[in-house]
Design an enzyme around this catalytic site. Structure first.
Site, PDB file in Angstrom:
ATOM      1  N   ARG A 148     -26.832  23.402 -40.335  1.00  0.00           N
ATOM      2  CA  ARG A 148     -27.749  22.637 -39.134  1.00  0.00           C
ATOM      3  C   ARG A 148     -26.162  22.388 -38.692  1.00  0.00           C
ATOM      4  O   ARG A 148     -25.750  22.143 -37.036  1.00  0.00           O
ATOM      5  CB  ARG A 148     -28.140  21.643 -39.306  1.00  0.00           C
ATOM      6  CG  ARG A 148     -28.463  21.628 -37.728  1.00  0.00           C
ATOM      7  CD  ARG A 148     -30.477  20.277 -37.325  1.00  0.00           C
ATOM      8  NE  ARG A 148     -30.639  19.930 -36.251  1.00  0.00           N
ATOM      9  CZ  ARG A 148     -31.672  19.541 -36.026  1.00  0.00           C
ATOM     10  NH1 ARG A 148     -32.631  19.466 -36.714  1.00  0.00           N
ATOM     11  NH2 ARG A 148     -32.096  19.079 -34.626  1.00  0.00           N
ATOM     12  N   GLU A 160     -30.117  18.167 -40.937  1.00  0.00           N
ATOM     13  CA  GLU A 160     -28.589  18.703 -40.335  1.00  0.00           C
ATOM     14  C   GLU A 160     -27.619  17.960 -41.888  1.00  0.00           C
ATOM     15  O   GLU A 160     -26.809  17.087 -42.030  1.00  0.00           O
ATOM     16  CB  GLU A 160     -28.010  17.786 -39.066  1.00  0.00           C
ATOM     17  CG  GLU A 160     -26.564  18.020 -38.716  1.00  0.00           C
ATOM     18  CD  GLU A 160     -26.252  17.816 -37.376  1.00  0.00           C
ATOM     19  OE1 GLU A 160     -27.035  17.653 -36.740  1.00  0.00           O
ATOM     20  OE2 GLU A 160     -24.889  17.228 -37.750  1.00  0.00           O
ATOM     21  N   GLU A 166     -24.556  27.002 -23.305  1.00  0.00           N
ATOM     22  CA  GLU A 166     -24.850  26.345 -24.957  1.00  0.00           C
ATOM     23  C   GLU A 166     -25.496  27.697 -25.386  1.00  0.00           C
ATOM     24  O   GLU A 166     -25.887  28.499 -26.386  1.00  0.00           O
ATOM     25  CB  GLU A 166     -26.129  25.239 -24.977  1.00  0.00           C
ATOM     26  CG  GLU A 166     -25.720  23.818 -24.562  1.00  0.00           C
ATOM     27  CD  GLU A 166     -24.823  23.253 -25.719  1.00  0.00           C
ATOM     28  OE1 GLU A 166     -24.848  24.181 -26.505  1.00  0.00           O
ATOM     29  OE2 GLU A 166     -24.815  22.050 -25.570  1.00  0.00           O
ATOM     30  N   LYS A 203     -31.337  28.514 -32.418  1.00  0.00           N
ATOM     31  CA  LYS A 203     -31.675  27.460 -33.066  1.00  0.00           C
ATOM     32  C   LYS A 203     -32.793  27.642 -34.202  1.00  0.00           C
ATOM     33  O   LYS A 203     -32.177  26.660 -35.091  1.00  0.00           O
ATOM     34  CB  LYS A 203     -31.930  26.474 -31.741  1.00  0.00           C
ATOM     35  CG  LYS A 203     -32.282  25.074 -31.774  1.00  0.00           C
ATOM     36  CD  LYS A 203     -30.906  23.774 -31.150  1.00  0.00           C
ATOM     37  CE  LYS A 203     -31.027  22.521 -31.966  1.00  0.00           C
ATOM     38  NZ  LYS A 203     -30.890  22.074 -31.331  1.00  0.00           N
ATOM     39  N   HIS A 213     -21.977  18.329 -19.714  1.00  0.00           N
ATOM     40  CA  HIS A 213     -21.639  18.327 -20.970  1.00  0.00           C
ATOM     41  C   HIS A 213     -21.723  20.083 -21.582  1.00  0.00           C
ATOM     42  O   HIS A 213     -20.748  19.834 -22.240  1.00  0.00           O
ATOM     43  CB  HIS A 213     -23.094  18.083 -21.723  1.00  0.00           C
ATOM     44  CG  HIS A 213     -23.855  18.896 -22.932  1.00  0.00           C
ATOM     45  ND1 HIS A 213     -22.997  17.583 -23.951  1.00  0.00           N
ATOM     46  CD2 HIS A 213     -23.956  19.609 -23.874  1.00  0.00           C
ATOM     47  CE1 HIS A 213     -23.373  18.499 -25.075  1.00  0.00           C
ATOM     48  NE2 HIS A 213     -24.041  18.977 -25.349  1.00  0.00           N
ATOM     49  N   HIS A 262     -17.174  17.085 -27.420  1.00  0.00           N
ATOM     50  CA  HIS A 262     -17.769  15.638 -26.786  1.00  0.00           C
ATOM     51  C   HIS A 262     -16.622  14.329 -26.561  1.00  0.00           C
ATOM     52  O   HIS A 262     -16.705  13.582 -25.246  1.00  0.00           O
ATOM     53  CB  HIS A 262     -18.564  15.150 -28.272  1.00  0.00           C
ATOM     54  CG  HIS A 262     -19.693  15.287 -28.697  1.00  0.00           C
ATOM     55  ND1 HIS A 262     -20.090  15.607 -29.811  1.00  0.00           N
ATOM     56  CD2 HIS A 262     -20.691  15.773 -27.581  1.00  0.00           C
ATOM     57  CE1 HIS A 262     -21.340  15.776 -29.493  1.00  0.00           C
ATOM     58  NE2 HIS A 262     -21.696  15.904 -28.188  1.00  0.00           N
TER      59      HIS A 262
HETATM   60  N1  LIG Z   1     -31.697  16.769 -28.512  1.00  0.00           N
HETATM   61  C1  LIG Z   1     -30.611  17.350 -28.670  1.00  0.00           C
HETATM   62  O1  LIG Z   1     -30.704  17.740 -29.857  1.00  0.00           O
HETATM   63  C2  LIG Z   1     -29.994  17.409 -27.933  1.00  0.00           C
HETATM   64  C3  LIG Z   1     -29.076  18.893 -27.457  1.00  0.00           C
HETATM   65  C4  LIG Z   1     -28.335  18.551 -26.597  1.00  0.00           C
HETATM   66  C5  LIG Z   1     -28.568  17.521 -25.421  1.00  0.00           C
HETATM   67  N2  LIG Z   1     -29.425  16.341 -25.974  1.00  0.00           N
HETATM   68  C6  LIG Z   1     -29.237  16.254 -24.518  1.00  0.00           C
HETATM   69  O2  LIG Z   1     -29.518  16.045 -23.210  1.00  0.00           O
HETATM   70  C7  LIG Z   1     -29.218  15.525 -21.581  1.00  0.00           C
HETATM   71  C8  LIG Z   1     -28.754  16.331 -21.624  1.00  0.00           C
HETATM   72  O3  LIG Z   1     -29.188  17.483 -21.083  1.00  0.00           O
HETATM   73  P1  LIG Z   1     -29.690  18.194 -19.562  1.00  0.00           P
HETATM   74  O4  LIG Z   1     -27.979  19.047 -19.069  1.00  0.00           O
HETATM   75  O5  LIG Z   1     -30.728  18.870 -19.354  1.00  0.00           O
HETATM   76  O6  LIG Z   1     -29.412  17.056 -18.387  1.00  0.00           O
HETATM   77  P2  LIG Z   1     -30.423  16.032 -17.448  1.00  0.00           P
HETATM   78  O7  LIG Z   1     -31.692  15.781 -18.122  1.00  0.00           O
HETATM   79  O8  LIG Z   1     -29.745  14.517 -17.404  1.00  0.00           O
HETATM   80  O9  LIG Z   1     -31.147  17.025 -16.227  1.00  0.00           O
HETATM   81  C9  LIG Z   1     -29.539  17.173 -15.749  1.00  0.00           C
HETATM   82  C10 LIG Z   1     -30.219  17.094 -14.009  1.00  0.00           C
HETATM   83  O10 LIG Z   1     -30.821  18.287 -13.161  1.00  0.00           O
HETATM   84  C11 LIG Z   1     -32.235  17.159 -13.301  1.00  0.00           C
HETATM   85  N3  LIG Z   1     -33.200  18.560 -13.194  1.00  0.00           N
HETATM   86  C12 LIG Z   1     -33.605  18.179 -14.344  1.00  0.00           C
HETATM   87  N4  LIG Z   1     -34.690  19.181 -14.349  1.00  0.00           N
HETATM   88  C13 LIG Z   1     -34.800  19.926 -12.715  1.00  0.00           C
HETATM   89  C14 LIG Z   1     -35.331  20.914 -12.181  1.00  0.00           C
HETATM   90  N5  LIG Z   1     -35.922  22.277 -12.801  1.00  0.00           N
HETATM   91  N6  LIG Z   1     -34.623  20.858 -10.694  1.00  0.00           N
HETATM   92  C15 LIG Z   1     -34.467  20.147 -10.221  1.00  0.00           C
HETATM   93  N7  LIG Z   1     -33.374  19.342 -10.976  1.00  0.00           N
HETATM   94  C16 LIG Z   1     -33.711  18.861 -12.281  1.00  0.00           C
HETATM   95  C17 LIG Z   1     -31.887  15.950 -13.689  1.00  0.00           C
HETATM   96  O11 LIG Z   1     -32.510  15.149 -12.962  1.00  0.00           O
HETATM   97  C18 LIG Z   1     -30.380  15.400 -13.794  1.00  0.00           C
HETATM   98  O12 LIG Z   1     -30.058  15.342 -12.470  1.00  0.00           O
HETATM   99  C19 LIG Z   1     -28.343  15.030 -23.033  1.00  0.00           C
HETATM  100  O13 LIG Z   1     -28.873  13.518 -22.684  1.00  0.00           O
HETATM  101  C20 LIG Z   1     -27.883  15.130 -24.364  1.00  0.00           C
HETATM  102  O14 LIG Z   1     -27.463  14.332 -25.340  1.00  0.00           O
HETATM  103  C21 LIG Z   1     -29.803  16.881 -27.050  1.00  0.00           C
HETATM  104 ZN   LIG Z   2     -24.764  20.726 -27.051  1.00  0.00          ZN
END
Ligand SMILES: NC(=O)c1ccc[n+]([C@@H]2O[C@H](COP(=O)([O-])OP(=O)(O)OC[C@H]3O[C@@H](n4cnc5c(N)ncnc54)[C@H](O)[C@@H]3O)[C@@H](O)[C@H]2O)c1
Ligand SMILES: [Zn+2]
Length: 368
Positions: free
Chosen positions: A243, A239, A188, A229, A266, A254
């Site tokens: 956006r 959006e 990202e 962003k 992801h 996806h």
């Molecule tokens: N709202 C938006 O604009 C937007 C944009 C992109 C993604 N998302 C969403 O974000 C989610 C993915 O986010 P992500 O990749 O952060 O995943 P996540 O929140 O699931 O975290 C990934 C993993 O890392 C672990 N973790 C988190 N912080 C940690 C740390 N500091 N130390 C050790 N382990 C840690 C978590 O427990 C998890 O197992 C999806 O649900 C996606 O749909 C939302």
């Molecule tokens: Zn993304």
């Protein structure tokens, strides 16, 4: 070094603070957001984040400063991003005495941010929340106010726009992030460079950052990606147009993520999407082959995949068709015209994607 910038949209204005050791200073950031100890707090986090100690650290700091703090811990991964988990959190918040004047703190990655933000958006018809990101990917998800949960039939199908009061990003928490999660987040960061910061992309090409480089460097990386962003969200909060540029790599990504049954995370799926979509742009005569190859190389040097093994294109096409953004016969894509220049196009056909998919995955074409 702590950096601070602001998100300003027609409906809201909030600070994004990025730096090392910020959890210890959370009371100051809350006070600045006019959240004093008279207001009850509720921290939402997941088991992994709790395990490494950040929830205890944060609640101790807040309680020392006189806040009353409830904590809701959910199992990790998107399996928790559901209405069922949201309901369980509402009940815990009621039990913790949170009322209309309560504030939610989302301590975790994008999953926690989306879930806790959704809970905050709906509890008592909406209470404030603060994003406290702990993953690299959350530099993306914590900005822009999109919150929500998944349904069995698809990701992020129920949600709201609910901006945080503030984003307080303590990048020293990323020290414990599993390496694969770091790399996924880098997809990202690379995407944001491609969309709106050519210097960032060039720096990543010259000096890849495939693992956590320490808090100072992480803070600058995250700030630069976040700026891209923020600029776009400010111009198109809901959006309706620009956006959609942020979907670069995501239309194909996806579908790939879903088809893999979430074996690919992801960011990994987005990396593959970026390469296929760059190939589409080459075939439109927009992007040079050398830029496409460079995009692919930068992703690889961050330990990211640039093609799938044997995913049939027909299945990918069906998933793109199902994507909520593609209601017409023609598909909407964000495609790169150059590094730092992305166009939203609404005339993409399945054949066009198929040709790029085959070039990336075929014997002779391909950039991987
Ligand atoms: N709202 C938006 O604009 C937007 C944009 C992109 C993604 N998302 C969403 O974000 C989610 C993915 O986010 P992500 O990749 O952060 O995943 P996540 O929140 O699931 O975290 C990934 C993993 O890392 C672990 N973790 C988190 N912080 C940690 C740390 N500091 N130390 C050790 N382990 C840690 C978590 O427990 C998890 O197992 C999806 O649900 C996606 O749909 C939302
Ligand atoms: Zn993304």
């Amino acid at each position: 070094m702590t950096t601070e910038c602001w998100v300003q949209t027609p409906t809201t204005r909030y600070p994004v603070v990025v730096g090392a050791g910020l959890l210890e200073h959370m009371p100051e950031y809350l006070e600045r957001a006019s959240v004093g100890p008279d207001r009850p707090l509720f921290v939402v986090t997941d088991e992994n984040v709790q395990e490494v100690g950040y929830a205890d650290q944060l609640t101790a700091v807040l309680r020392n400063a006189g806040y009353s703090v409830g904590v809701g811990v959910v199992p990790p991964s998107d399996a928790s991003k559901t209405l069922q988990t949201a309901e369980s959190l509402y009940e815990q918040m009621v039990a913790a005495g949170l009322r209309r004047n309560g504030v939610v703190l989302a301590l975790g990655g994008g999953m926690v941010g989306d879930l806790a933000g959704f809970v905050a958006a709906t509890y008592y018809r909406g209470i404030p929340f603060v994003q406290v990101p702990t993953t690299l990917l959350a530099h993306d998800s914590s900005i822009g106010g999109k919150v929500g949960v998944n349904l069995k039939s698809g990701k992020n199908l129920v949600g709201a726009f609910h901006h945080p009061l503030a984003v307080v990003y303590d990048v020293s928490t990323l020290a414990t992030l599993p390496p694969r999660e770091w790399r996924g987040g880098m997809a990202e960061v690379i995407k944001h460079g491609l969309i709106g910061n050519p210097e960032l992309f060039a720096d990543l090409a010259a000096r890849p950052v495939p693992e956590y480089p320490g808090p100072e460097f992480t803070a600058s990386l995250v700030s630069r990606a976040i700026q891209v962003k923020i600029r776009i969200v400010e111009r198109d909060e809901h959006e309706s147009g620009e956006r959609m540029k942020l979907n670069l790599g995501h239309t194909v990504g996806h579908a790939v993520e879903q088809y893999s049954g979430y074996r690919l995370n992801h960011g990994e799926a987005v990396a593959i999407g970026l390469v296929v979509e760059a190939e589409m742009a080459v075939r439109r005569g927009w992007l040079s082959g050398s830029t496409r190859d460079q995009i692919s190389l930068v992703l690889q040097r961050h330990g990211l995949p640039t093609r799938t093994d044997n995913f049939p294109f027909e299945a990918i096409a069906r998933l793109i068709q199902h994507d909520k953004k593609n209601v017409n016969a023609h598909w909407t894509f964000a495609l790169p015209r150059a590094v730092g220049d992305v166009a939203v196009v609404r005339d993409v056909t399945s054949e066009e994607v198929a040709a790029a998919w085959a070039a990336v995955h075929g014997e002779n074409g391909g950039t991987a």
